[in-house]
Motif scaffolding. Sequence first.
Motif: not given
Length: 475
Positions: A401-424
């Motif tokens: 993960f290039a940055k702490d996406y969850w920390a970013e989300y909780v500072r500015n909640p976006d209902p369209n936010f989705q974080l998966l483990w898109e490795e393969k």
Amino acid sequence: MKVLLMVAPSVGALTLEASNDIAQNMGFYPPLGILYVGTYLKRNSEHEVHIIDSESERLTYKDIEEKIKTIKPDVLGITAFTNTLKNVLDVLKIAKRVHPACITVLGGPHVPLFPDETLQFKEVDYAICGDGEYSFKKLVDVLGEKSPADIKEEELKKIEGIVFKTSDGTIYKNGYARVKDIDSLPFPDRAFLRKDLYFCILGKKRLMTTIMSSRGCPFQCTFCNTPDKLYRYRSAQNVVDEMEYIVSMGIEEIFFFDDLFNITAERAIAVCDEIIKRKLNVKWAFRGRVTGINEELAKKLKQAGCERIQFGIEKATDESLRIVKKSSTVEDIINAVNLTKKYGMMCVGNFLLFTPGEGEKEAEEIIRFALKLKLDHAEFSVFIPYPGTQIYNEGLKSGFFAKDYWAEYVRNPDPNFQLLWEEKVPRERMYEITARAHKRFYFRPRIVWNELKRTTNWTEFKRKLNGAMIVLKLR
């Protein structure tokens, strides 16, 4: 003081497309957290307590606004999950707009994960980490009828688990609150809520409720972010006392909402023995561990009225189970499912797809394993790297993960936010495979026929038909 405790609506909360339609239609369960807090406050103070479950009542934000205008609460307490954070903040904004004097308090699983970020929002006055019964009452007592200027910070700092912003702008945190003797708490007063609103799509009875016989989970699964690892449990006598109270209300079915009911078979047997001794006639179900069941327990469960066990199976090989620290083996899984079926109970399996290192091949292994097991129901979920989990923390450390996406989300909640483990596998393909897994499982002749045979009333038939339509619509 007037105290309002609430669950926010979940409409617009963060979801996973493939599995959320099923999860959202599995039923509505009573919000035990605020029921415990509200009951304790009502029994041990003169405060006027109201509880609103926006979920089961299907309230709109306009409905909530009208209720807040009517009640005019001095204190509003609300349960916060990270995925419902935006909804919670929307409710708090309404409360501050229509009743500016209202003091707001957040509790729930989100707070211990992000205590500092929680207090950054101007709509949040206080938060509590952990069990809220004692700490919330102490906070309400300290607040009393005082103006904000008269509230002494030194009194607030004595409250276990409290989080608040001090006069100099720093965030003060006082640990994690725990009730060690759960037997000492009064049973949740279910009269706060309409009992006809709650049901489980897998249940047979019209009225159901939930019960918690323990708190905390001592296990270390890498995909789980349960903050409370200190396992505490109630005595068998206390648990069955509450079950008798529930039955006296005319409720016919109980679901144990513990993280895991059978962490040890011995304790589960003690609860069964107490039910059998009292000849209590009630149907019940629980979430359990595959390593926590043996022949003696399976037999006692059936005798005590247990109808359904839900196991977190997750994976299909010993190696994949080891990687996610499930502390179980394929042999344990097969044994648990077979014992459950041997004694005539329904068996539900939960499976987790696309954890780190897994692609379509591993997903297919899991799906085929689920099809081979003697399960009555299965739920397949796409893995979400939740904040606070070992997997997410390792993803941050490794640079996945290039940055702490969850920390970013909780500072500015976006209902369209989705974080998966898109490795393969790309996310749309994950959703497609997960949707197909449900159809492959449920639309088999054995499953359809068994469901029809088990159906005993019109209410149950309608629920199952609704479930079938949900699965059909999955894409």
